[in-house]
Design a protein around this motif. Sequence first.
Motif, PDB file in Angstrom:
ATOM      1  N   ARG A 280      -7.725  86.500 -11.655  1.00 26.20           N
ATOM      2  CA  ARG A 280      -7.550  85.260 -11.778  1.00 26.20           C
ATOM      3  C   ARG A 280      -6.185  84.380 -11.028  1.00 26.20           C
ATOM      4  NH1 ARG A 280      -9.624  82.358 -15.862  1.00 26.20           N
ATOM      5  NH2 ARG A 280     -11.249  83.406 -17.234  1.00 26.20           N
ATOM      6  N   SER A 281      -5.421  85.396 -10.763  1.00 25.80           N
ATOM      7  CA  SER A 281      -4.303  84.969  -9.880  1.00 25.80           C
ATOM      8  C   SER A 281      -4.495  85.150  -8.290  1.00 25.80           C
ATOM      9  CB  SER A 281      -2.970  85.859 -10.345  1.00 25.80           C
ATOM     10  OG  SER A 281      -3.321  87.113 -10.128  1.00 25.80           O
ATOM     11  N   ASP A 282      -5.600  85.568  -7.994  1.00 26.13           N
ATOM     12  CA  ASP A 282      -6.025  85.705  -6.540  1.00 26.13           C
ATOM     13  C   ASP A 282      -6.249  84.170  -5.878  1.00 26.13           C
ATOM     14  OD1 ASP A 282      -5.723  88.408  -6.673  1.00 26.13           O
ATOM     15  OD2 ASP A 282      -7.697  88.898  -6.685  1.00 26.13           O
ATOM     16  N   ASP A 283      -6.111  84.061  -4.624  1.00 22.61           N
ATOM     17  CA  ASP A 283      -6.497  82.982  -3.903  1.00 22.61           C
ATOM     18  C   ASP A 283      -7.988  82.743  -3.886  1.00 22.61           C
ATOM     19  OD1 ASP A 283      -6.202  80.797  -2.194  1.00 22.61           O
ATOM     20  OD2 ASP A 283      -6.220  82.009  -0.247  1.00 22.61           O
ATOM     21  N   VAL A 284      -8.472  81.755  -4.053  1.00 19.11           N
ATOM     22  CA  VAL A 284      -9.968  81.454  -4.210  1.00 19.11           C
ATOM     23  C   VAL A 284     -10.104  80.094  -2.954  1.00 19.11           C
ATOM     24  CG1 VAL A 284     -10.494  82.054  -6.283  1.00 19.11           C
ATOM     25  CG2 VAL A 284      -9.774  79.765  -6.126  1.00 19.11           C
ATOM     26  N   SER A 285      -9.243  79.798  -2.185  1.00 17.91           N
ATOM     27  CA  SER A 285      -9.332  78.743  -1.304  1.00 17.91           C
ATOM     28  C   SER A 285     -10.194  78.764  -0.467  1.00 17.91           C
ATOM     29  CB  SER A 285      -7.753  78.283  -0.387  1.00 17.91           C
ATOM     30  OG  SER A 285      -7.611  79.427   0.435  1.00 17.91           O
ATOM     31  N   ASP A 286     -10.930  80.075  -0.037  1.00 19.31           N
ATOM     32  CA  ASP A 286     -12.049  80.194   1.038  1.00 19.31           C
ATOM     33  C   ASP A 286     -13.295  79.847   0.280  1.00 19.31           C
ATOM     34  OD1 ASP A 286     -11.749  82.451  -0.729  1.00 19.31           O
ATOM     35  OD2 ASP A 286     -12.491  83.907   0.526  1.00 19.31           O
ATOM     36  N   LEU A 287     -13.298  80.130  -1.098  1.00 16.31           N
ATOM     37  CA  LEU A 287     -14.520  79.738  -1.831  1.00 16.31           C
ATOM     38  C   LEU A 287     -14.638  78.359  -2.183  1.00 16.31           C
ATOM     39  CD1 LEU A 287     -14.693  82.859  -4.220  1.00 16.31           C
ATOM     40  CD2 LEU A 287     -15.601  82.652  -2.044  1.00 16.31           C
ATOM     41  N   ALA A 288     -13.297  77.777  -2.528  1.00 15.45           N
ATOM     42  CA  ALA A 288     -13.632  76.130  -2.805  1.00 15.45           C
ATOM     43  C   ALA A 288     -13.561  75.388  -1.590  1.00 15.45           C
ATOM     44  CB  ALA A 288     -11.995  75.963  -3.147  1.00 15.45           C
ATOM     45  N   ALA A 289     -13.538  76.135  -0.344  1.00 15.84           N
ATOM     46  CA  ALA A 289     -13.678  75.376   0.751  1.00 15.84           C
ATOM     47  C   ALA A 289     -15.151  75.243   1.448  1.00 15.84           C
ATOM     48  CB  ALA A 289     -13.073  75.880   1.965  1.00 15.84           C
ATOM     49  N   LEU A 290     -16.115  76.172   0.607  1.00 16.11           N
ATOM     50  CA  LEU A 290     -17.612  75.949   1.115  1.00 16.11           C
ATOM     51  C   LEU A 290     -18.307  74.767   0.345  1.00 16.11           C
ATOM     52  CD1 LEU A 290     -18.493  79.523  -0.108  1.00 16.11           C
ATOM     53  CD2 LEU A 290     -18.377  78.611   2.143  1.00 16.11           C
ATOM     54  N   ARG A 291     -19.046  73.971   1.174  1.00 14.52           N
ATOM     55  CA  ARG A 291     -19.643  72.667   0.710  1.00 14.52           C
ATOM     56  C   ARG A 291     -20.881  73.350  -0.294  1.00 14.52           C
ATOM     57  NH1 ARG A 291     -23.605  68.714   3.257  1.00 14.52           N
ATOM     58  NH2 ARG A 291     -23.251  66.894   1.981  1.00 14.52           N
ATOM     59  N   PHE A 292     -20.713  72.502  -1.478  1.00 18.76           N
ATOM     60  CA  PHE A 292     -21.401  72.721  -2.684  1.00 18.76           C
ATOM     61  C   PHE A 292     -22.478  71.512  -3.114  1.00 18.76           C
ATOM     62  CE2 PHE A 292     -21.572  72.312  -7.364  1.00 18.76           C
ATOM     63  CZ  PHE A 292     -22.219  73.597  -7.797  1.00 18.76           C
ATOM     64  N   GLY A 293     -23.539  72.007  -3.570  1.00 22.98           N
ATOM     65  CA  GLY A 293     -24.623  71.167  -4.068  1.00 22.98           C
ATOM     66  C   GLY A 293     -25.355  71.716  -5.140  1.00 22.98           C
ATOM     67  N   VAL A 294     -26.136  71.034  -6.095  1.00 26.42           N
ATOM     68  CA  VAL A 294     -26.727  71.425  -7.245  1.00 26.42           C
ATOM     69  C   VAL A 294     -28.058  70.397  -7.436  1.00 26.42           C
ATOM     70  CG1 VAL A 294     -25.470  70.524  -8.936  1.00 26.42           C
ATOM     71  CG2 VAL A 294     -26.766  72.269  -9.364  1.00 26.42           C
ATOM     72  N   ARG A 295     -29.242  71.103  -7.686  1.00 28.88           N
ATOM     73  CA  ARG A 295     -30.231  70.373  -8.100  1.00 28.88           C
ATOM     74  C   ARG A 295     -30.837  70.565  -9.442  1.00 28.88           C
ATOM     75  NH1 ARG A 295     -35.619  72.005  -4.777  1.00 28.88           N
ATOM     76  NH2 ARG A 295     -36.189  73.436  -6.656  1.00 28.88           N
ATOM     77  N   VAL A 296     -31.179  69.599  -9.842  1.00 30.73           N
ATOM     78  CA  VAL A 296     -31.310  69.667 -11.513  1.00 30.73           C
ATOM     79  C   VAL A 296     -32.957  69.942 -11.517  1.00 30.73           C
ATOM     80  CG1 VAL A 296     -31.393  68.602 -13.716  1.00 30.73           C
ATOM     81  CG2 VAL A 296     -29.592  68.154 -12.046  1.00 30.73           C
ATOM     82  N   ASP A 297     -33.321  71.061 -11.737  1.00 29.20           N
ATOM     83  CA  ASP A 297     -34.821  71.419 -11.826  1.00 29.20           C
ATOM     84  C   ASP A 297     -35.428  71.149 -13.102  1.00 29.20           C
ATOM     85  OD1 ASP A 297     -34.262  72.360  -9.244  1.00 29.20           O
ATOM     86  OD2 ASP A 297     -35.705  73.708  -9.389  1.00 29.20           O
ATOM     87  N   GLN A 298     -34.530  71.392 -14.054  1.00 29.18           N
ATOM     88  CA  GLN A 298     -35.058  71.090 -15.599  1.00 29.18           C
ATOM     89  C   GLN A 298     -33.678  70.806 -16.335  1.00 29.18           C
ATOM     90  OE1 GLN A 298     -37.872  74.292 -17.093  1.00 29.18           O
ATOM     91  NE2 GLN A 298     -36.522  74.180 -18.994  1.00 29.18           N
ATOM     92  N   PRO A 299     -33.733  69.399 -16.816  1.00 30.21           N
ATOM     93  CA  PRO A 299     -32.364  69.077 -17.266  1.00 30.21           C
ATOM     94  C   PRO A 299     -31.690  69.422 -18.664  1.00 30.21           C
ATOM     95  CG  PRO A 299     -33.973  67.582 -17.562  1.00 30.21           C
ATOM     96  CD  PRO A 299     -34.610  68.820 -16.737  1.00 30.21           C
ATOM     97  N   GLY A 300     -32.501  70.079 -19.403  1.00 33.04           N
ATOM     98  CA  GLY A 300     -32.377  70.773 -20.632  1.00 33.04           C
ATOM     99  C   GLY A 300     -32.177  69.743 -21.871  1.00 33.04           C
ATOM    100  N   VAL A 301     -31.668  70.144 -23.087  1.00 36.34           N
ATOM    101  CA  VAL A 301     -31.180  69.414 -23.958  1.00 36.34           C
ATOM    102  C   VAL A 301     -29.666  69.603 -24.274  1.00 36.34           C
ATOM    103  CG1 VAL A 301     -31.684  68.662 -26.313  1.00 36.34           C
ATOM    104  CG2 VAL A 301     -33.457  69.303 -24.726  1.00 36.34           C
TER     105      VAL A 301
END
Length: 237
Positions: free
Chosen positions: A47-68
């Motif tokens: 948890r204390s490790d650097d995650v800046s390389d992962l946070a810099a990735l561009r992110f997107g998400v598609r809602v295929d089934q919205p759920g309840v």
Amino acid sequence: MSVLLLQLAGPLQSWGAASRFARRSTENAPTKSGLVGLLAAAQGRARSDDVSDLAALRFGVRVDQPGVRLRDFQTAHHGDTGEAMPVSERFYLADAVFLAAFEGDGALLEELHRALLAPVYLPYLGRRSCPPARPIPLGTAEQGLESALSGHEWLAGEWFKRKRRSEPEVELGVWLDAGKGRTADHEQRDVPLSFDQAHRRYAMRGVEYTTVTVPNPRAVSRPSGFVHNPMDALGDV
């Protein structure tokens, strides 16, 4: 540019971005912080490790089934005194399915894909009580984020596809990191700066909303001029 595709499906999911104290809410779609945490855990990062390389990735998400949306209550007591703690509210998404993607350096994404195939820490969908019901990694591809989210097959459950069998194509909502020079539809505090339990920190992210159209493989075509009469099933009386 390369993308890493992820399938997020399970009985329950919970993706909090603004949870405080006794009220633990969920967004309507996976958060960037939740997915960055999932990738970091698969690699075995502390948890204390650097995650800046992962946070810099561009992110997107598609809602295929919205759920309840579901609401649950949780009670707890102090271990030393036995004194009751305040009742907390927990919110979840039930029977939801999402297609998530990260865009960035191909070598890093391949490394993340291998980590997801043999994770150091088991992945979960927002909370430890929310295990995935399907394999999460869908592989990498040489394409952009938008084309990956618009071109992938519909991941909804078979029962949900049949429910919409009258639609040969379905429109799905998509949330993206706002690109440079583009106006964000809203901002969300879910870019992880540190997962350290002593001092968790998150930055704001501009989010852009759009829609894509994908084919429904369970669509049923009806003859021209077809009129449905439920009484036909009874026959002559």
